[in-house]
Design a protein around this motif. Structure first.
Motif, PDB file in Angstrom:
ATOM      1  N   LEU A 231       1.753   0.013   6.568  1.00  0.00           N
ATOM      2  CA  LEU A 231       0.942  -0.504   5.463  1.00  0.00           C
ATOM      3  C   LEU A 231      -0.164   0.477   5.092  1.00  0.00           C
ATOM      4  O   LEU A 231      -0.478   0.654   3.912  1.00  0.00           O
ATOM      5  N   LEU A 232      -0.736   1.128   6.086  1.00  0.00           N
ATOM      6  CA  LEU A 232      -1.756   2.138   5.829  1.00  0.00           C
ATOM      7  C   LEU A 232      -1.162   3.277   5.000  1.00  0.00           C
ATOM      8  O   LEU A 232      -1.743   3.705   4.002  1.00  0.00           O
ATOM      9  N   GLY A 233       0.013   3.746   5.403  1.00  0.00           N
ATOM     10  CA  GLY A 233       0.685   4.808   4.656  1.00  0.00           C
ATOM     11  C   GLY A 233       0.999   4.391   3.239  1.00  0.00           C
ATOM     12  O   GLY A 233       0.810   5.161   2.288  1.00  0.00           O
ATOM     13  N   ARG A 234       1.485   3.157   3.058  1.00  0.00           N
ATOM     14  CA  ARG A 234       1.820   2.649   1.720  1.00  0.00           C
ATOM     15  C   ARG A 234       0.563   2.546   0.866  1.00  0.00           C
ATOM     16  O   ARG A 234       0.562   2.933  -0.291  1.00  0.00           O
ATOM     17  N   LEU A 235      -0.534   2.029   1.438  1.00  0.00           N
ATOM     18  CA  LEU A 235      -1.781   1.892   0.687  1.00  0.00           C
ATOM     19  C   LEU A 235      -2.297   3.250   0.230  1.00  0.00           C
ATOM     20  O   LEU A 235      -2.664   3.425  -0.936  1.00  0.00           O
ATOM     21  N   ILE A 236      -2.283   4.225   1.122  1.00  0.00           N
ATOM     22  CA  ILE A 236      -2.805   5.550   0.770  1.00  0.00           C
ATOM     23  C   ILE A 236      -1.877   6.250  -0.218  1.00  0.00           C
ATOM     24  O   ILE A 236      -2.333   6.875  -1.177  1.00  0.00           O
ATOM     25  N   GLU A 237      -0.572   6.122  -0.011  1.00  0.00           N
ATOM     26  CA  GLU A 237       0.377   6.755  -0.944  1.00  0.00           C
ATOM     27  C   GLU A 237       0.257   6.152  -2.338  1.00  0.00           C
ATOM     28  O   GLU A 237       0.173   6.886  -3.332  1.00  0.00           O
ATOM     29  N   ASP A 238       0.239   4.826  -2.420  1.00  0.00           N
ATOM     30  CA  ASP A 238       0.100   4.178  -3.728  1.00  0.00           C
ATOM     31  C   ASP A 238      -1.266   4.470  -4.340  1.00  0.00           C
ATOM     32  O   ASP A 238      -1.393   4.659  -5.552  1.00  0.00           O
ATOM     33  N   GLY A 239      -2.299   4.523  -3.492  1.00  0.00           N
ATOM     34  CA  GLY A 239      -3.632   4.851  -3.976  1.00  0.00           C
ATOM     35  C   GLY A 239      -3.703   6.265  -4.528  1.00  0.00           C
ATOM     36  O   GLY A 239      -4.321   6.502  -5.567  1.00  0.00           O
ATOM     37  N   ALA A 240      -3.078   7.207  -3.848  1.00  0.00           N
ATOM     38  CA  ALA A 240      -3.070   8.597  -4.322  1.00  0.00           C
ATOM     39  C   ALA A 240      -2.344   8.703  -5.658  1.00  0.00           C
ATOM     40  O   ALA A 240      -2.789   9.423  -6.563  1.00  0.00           O
ATOM     41  N   GLN A 241      -1.242   7.972  -5.797  1.00  0.00           N
ATOM     42  CA  GLN A 241      -0.514   7.990  -7.072  1.00  0.00           C
ATOM     43  C   GLN A 241      -1.372   7.399  -8.184  1.00  0.00           C
ATOM     44  O   GLN A 241      -1.437   7.942  -9.287  1.00  0.00           O
ATOM     45  N   GLU A 242      -2.046   6.295  -7.900  1.00  0.00           N
ATOM     46  CA  GLU A 242      -2.937   5.683  -8.899  1.00  0.00           C
ATOM     47  C   GLU A 242      -4.098   6.617  -9.226  1.00  0.00           C
ATOM     48  O   GLU A 242      -4.507   6.720 -10.383  1.00  0.00           O
ATOM     49  N   ALA A 243      -4.636   7.312  -8.213  1.00  0.00           N
ATOM     50  CA  ALA A 243      -5.731   8.253  -8.445  1.00  0.00           C
ATOM     51  C   ALA A 243      -5.296   9.369  -9.389  1.00  0.00           C
ATOM     52  O   ALA A 243      -6.062   9.773 -10.273  1.00  0.00           O
ATOM     53  N   MET A 244      -4.073   9.859  -9.232  1.00  0.00           N
ATOM     54  CA  MET A 244      -3.573  10.908 -10.124  1.00  0.00           C
ATOM     55  C   MET A 244      -3.290  10.352 -11.513  1.00  0.00           C
ATOM     56  O   MET A 244      -3.671  10.951 -12.518  1.00  0.00           O
ATOM     57  N   ASP A 245      -2.636   9.177 -11.571  1.00  0.00           N
ATOM     58  CA  ASP A 245      -2.283   8.593 -12.866  1.00  0.00           C
ATOM     59  C   ASP A 245      -3.519   8.240 -13.691  1.00  0.00           C
ATOM     60  O   ASP A 245      -3.514   8.370 -14.907  1.00  0.00           O
ATOM     61  N   SER A 246      -4.570   7.781 -13.022  1.00  0.00           N
ATOM     62  CA  SER A 246      -5.785   7.357 -13.728  1.00  0.00           C
ATOM     63  C   SER A 246      -6.717   8.520 -14.044  1.00  0.00           C
ATOM     64  O   SER A 246      -7.657   8.363 -14.808  1.00  0.00           O
ATOM     65  N   GLY A 247      -6.482   9.667 -13.409  1.00  0.00           N
ATOM     66  CA  GLY A 247      -7.346  10.816 -13.611  1.00  0.00           C
ATOM     67  C   GLY A 247      -8.561  10.832 -12.698  1.00  0.00           C
ATOM     68  O   GLY A 247      -9.371  11.746 -12.753  1.00  0.00           O
ATOM     69  N   ARG A 248      -8.708   9.832 -11.818  1.00  0.00           N
ATOM     70  CA  ARG A 248      -9.853   9.794 -10.897  1.00  0.00           C
ATOM     71  C   ARG A 248      -9.745  10.891  -9.843  1.00  0.00           C
ATOM     72  O   ARG A 248     -10.749  11.473  -9.447  1.00  0.00           O
ATOM     73  N   GLU A 249      -8.553  11.096  -9.327  1.00  0.00           N
ATOM     74  CA  GLU A 249      -8.280  12.172  -8.364  1.00  0.00           C
ATOM     75  C   GLU A 249      -9.090  12.058  -7.076  1.00  0.00           C
ATOM     76  O   GLU A 249      -9.416  13.067  -6.442  1.00  0.00           O
ATOM     77  N   VAL A 250      -9.446  10.846  -6.662  1.00  0.00           N
ATOM     78  CA  VAL A 250     -10.149  10.602  -5.413  1.00  0.00           C
ATOM     79  C   VAL A 250      -9.815   9.188  -4.962  1.00  0.00           C
ATOM     80  O   VAL A 250      -9.581   8.303  -5.780  1.00  0.00           O
ATOM     81  N   LEU A 251      -9.756   8.986  -3.636  1.00  0.00           N
ATOM     82  CA  LEU A 251      -9.544   7.647  -3.094  1.00  0.00           C
ATOM     83  C   LEU A 251     -10.891   7.053  -2.711  1.00  0.00           C
ATOM     84  O   LEU A 251     -11.664   7.688  -1.992  1.00  0.00           O
ATOM     85  N   ASP A 252     -11.163   5.859  -3.201  1.00  0.00           N
ATOM     86  CA  ASP A 252     -12.347   5.120  -2.795  1.00  0.00           C
ATOM     87  C   ASP A 252     -11.976   3.641  -2.757  1.00  0.00           C
ATOM     88  O   ASP A 252     -10.871   3.258  -3.129  1.00  0.00           O
TER      89      ASP A 252
END
Length: 159
Positions: free
Chosen positions: A80-101
Protein backbone atom coordinates in the motif's frame (compact mmCIF):
# COMPACT_ATOMS: atom_id res chain seq x y z
CA UNK A 1 -9.35 -32.33 -14.41
CA UNK A 2 -7.74 -32.71 -11.02
CA UNK A 3 -4.53 -30.73 -10.45
CA UNK A 4 -1.27 -32.46 -11.23
CA UNK A 5 0.54 -33.92 -8.24
CA UNK A 6 3.59 -31.83 -9.22
CA UNK A 7 1.64 -28.66 -8.42
CA UNK A 8 1.35 -29.60 -4.75
CA UNK A 9 4.17 -28.92 -2.31
CA UNK A 10 3.72 -29.60 1.40
CA UNK A 11 0.02 -30.08 0.73
CA UNK A 12 -0.39 -26.56 -0.71
CA UNK A 13 -1.53 -25.73 -4.22
CA UNK A 14 1.29 -23.97 -6.08
CA UNK A 15 0.48 -21.47 -8.83
CA UNK A 16 2.45 -20.84 -12.01
CA UNK A 17 3.75 -17.57 -10.53
CA UNK A 18 5.04 -19.37 -7.46
CA UNK A 19 6.90 -21.81 -9.72
CA UNK A 20 8.65 -18.96 -11.55
CA UNK A 21 9.48 -16.61 -8.69
CA UNK A 22 10.59 -16.87 -5.11
CA UNK A 23 7.79 -15.29 -3.09
CA UNK A 24 8.76 -13.36 -0.01
CA UNK A 25 6.15 -12.63 2.59
CA UNK A 26 6.70 -9.25 4.24
CA UNK A 27 5.10 -8.23 7.49
CA UNK A 28 3.87 -4.68 7.79
CA UNK A 29 6.08 -2.00 9.31
CA UNK A 30 5.37 -1.29 12.96
CA UNK A 31 5.70 2.18 14.47
CA UNK A 32 5.81 1.70 18.24
CA UNK A 33 9.48 1.43 19.22
CA UNK A 34 12.42 3.62 18.21
CA UNK A 35 13.93 0.67 16.31
CA UNK A 36 10.69 0.10 14.35
CA UNK A 37 10.32 3.81 13.61
CA UNK A 38 13.92 3.97 12.36
CA UNK A 39 13.38 0.93 10.11
CA UNK A 40 10.33 2.62 8.54
CA UNK A 41 12.14 5.94 8.08
CA UNK A 42 15.11 4.11 6.52
CA UNK A 43 12.71 2.45 4.07
CA UNK A 44 11.20 5.85 3.21
CA UNK A 45 14.69 7.27 2.73
CA UNK A 46 15.48 4.52 0.22
CA UNK A 47 12.29 5.27 -1.70
CA UNK A 48 12.97 8.99 -1.57
CA UNK A 49 16.38 8.50 -3.20
CA UNK A 50 14.74 6.98 -6.29
CA UNK A 51 11.95 9.52 -6.83
CA UNK A 52 12.53 11.77 -9.82
CA UNK A 53 10.24 14.74 -9.31
CA UNK A 54 11.38 18.17 -10.46
CA UNK A 55 10.48 19.96 -7.19
CA UNK A 56 11.45 17.08 -4.89
CA UNK A 57 13.41 18.11 -1.84
CA UNK A 58 15.58 16.20 0.59
CA UNK A 59 13.45 14.83 3.42
CA UNK A 60 10.27 14.92 1.35
CA UNK A 61 9.19 11.53 2.79
CA UNK A 62 11.30 11.41 5.95
CA UNK A 63 11.02 14.83 7.62
CA UNK A 64 8.32 16.44 9.70
CA UNK A 65 5.05 14.57 10.06
CA UNK A 66 5.33 12.71 6.74
CA UNK A 67 6.45 9.35 8.26
CA UNK A 68 3.50 9.40 10.68
CA UNK A 69 1.17 10.39 7.85
CA UNK A 70 2.39 7.54 5.65
CA UNK A 71 2.17 4.91 8.40
CA UNK A 72 -1.35 6.11 9.21
CA UNK A 73 -2.48 6.02 5.57
CA UNK A 74 -1.00 2.58 4.81
CA UNK A 75 -0.92 0.82 8.15
CA UNK A 76 2.71 0.01 7.40
CA UNK A 77 1.77 -2.34 4.55
CA UNK A 78 4.64 -2.21 2.04
CA UNK A 79 2.40 -2.77 -0.99
CA UNK A 80 0.00 0.00 0.00
CA UNK A 81 2.90 2.34 0.72
CA UNK A 82 4.35 1.62 -2.72
CA UNK A 83 0.95 2.14 -4.39
CA UNK A 84 0.37 5.43 -2.53
CA UNK A 85 3.78 6.82 -3.46
CA UNK A 86 3.59 5.60 -7.06
CA UNK A 87 0.11 7.04 -7.58
CA UNK A 88 1.15 10.21 -5.76
CA UNK A 89 4.21 10.64 -7.99
CA UNK A 90 2.05 10.21 -11.09
CA UNK A 91 -0.44 12.79 -9.78
CA UNK A 92 2.45 15.14 -8.91
CA UNK A 93 3.70 14.95 -12.51
CA UNK A 94 0.24 15.20 -14.07
CA UNK A 95 -0.71 18.22 -11.95
CA UNK A 96 2.62 19.97 -12.44
CA UNK A 97 3.33 20.10 -8.68
CA UNK A 98 6.32 17.76 -9.03
CA UNK A 99 6.55 17.15 -5.25
CA UNK A 100 4.91 14.76 -2.80
CA UNK A 101 3.24 16.31 0.23
CA UNK A 102 0.32 15.43 2.47
CA UNK A 103 -2.11 17.63 0.52
CA UNK A 104 -1.32 15.83 -2.73
CA UNK A 105 -1.35 12.36 -1.12
CA UNK A 106 -4.73 13.12 0.47
CA UNK A 107 -6.12 13.12 -3.07
CA UNK A 108 -5.02 9.50 -3.64
CA UNK A 109 -7.59 6.85 -2.75
CA UNK A 110 -6.25 3.52 -1.45
CA UNK A 111 -8.15 0.26 -1.30
CA UNK A 112 -7.67 -0.89 2.27
CA UNK A 113 -9.38 -4.28 2.08
CA UNK A 114 -5.91 -5.85 2.05
CA UNK A 115 -5.39 -4.63 5.61
CA UNK A 116 -6.88 -7.11 8.06
CA UNK A 117 -5.50 -5.76 11.34
CA UNK A 118 -5.69 -2.24 12.65
CA UNK A 119 -2.26 -0.60 12.77
CA UNK A 120 -0.71 -0.93 16.23
CA UNK A 121 1.14 2.36 16.18
CA UNK A 122 0.08 5.32 18.33
CA UNK A 123 -0.66 7.66 15.42
CA UNK A 124 -3.76 9.90 15.40
CA UNK A 125 -6.70 8.76 13.26
CA UNK A 126 -6.53 9.59 9.58
CA UNK A 127 -8.64 12.31 8.09
CA UNK A 128 -10.94 11.44 5.24
CA UNK A 129 -9.25 11.74 1.85
CA UNK A 130 -10.12 14.81 -0.15
CA UNK A 131 -11.90 14.15 -3.44
CA UNK A 132 -9.76 14.65 -6.53
CA UNK A 133 -10.02 18.16 -7.85
CA UNK A 134 -10.87 18.67 -11.48
CA UNK A 135 -10.42 21.99 -13.20
CA UNK A 136 -12.10 20.69 -16.33
CA UNK A 137 -8.96 21.45 -18.33
CA UNK A 138 -7.01 18.45 -19.61
CA UNK A 139 -3.32 18.97 -18.80
CA UNK A 140 -0.67 17.50 -21.00
CA UNK A 141 1.43 14.86 -19.24
CA UNK A 142 5.01 15.69 -18.35
CA UNK A 143 7.64 14.44 -20.76
CA UNK A 144 9.66 11.84 -18.85
CA UNK A 145 12.19 11.15 -21.62
CA UNK A 146 15.03 12.86 -19.77
CA UNK A 147 14.32 11.35 -16.34
CA UNK A 148 17.26 9.56 -14.78
CA UNK A 149 16.66 5.81 -14.91
CA UNK A 150 19.94 4.89 -13.22
CA UNK A 151 23.20 3.57 -14.60
CA UNK A 152 23.15 1.91 -17.98
CA UNK A 153 24.23 -1.68 -18.39
CA UNK A 154 26.88 -2.88 -20.83
CA UNK A 155 24.12 -4.37 -23.03
CA UNK A 156 22.47 -0.93 -23.34
CA UNK A 157 25.72 0.65 -24.56
CA UNK A 158 26.42 -1.94 -27.25
CA UNK A 159 22.97 -1.89 -28.86
Amino acid sequence: MPPLESTRIHGLEITQTEHRFELIELDRFRYTTPKQIQAFVNHLYGIEQHLRLLNAKRGMLTDGTMPEYLIRRTGGVVGLLGRLIEDGAQEAMDSGREVLDEDLLDEIVLRREEMTDAPDEPVPAATAPVARRSSGVQRRSRNTVFDDHGPRTADDRTG
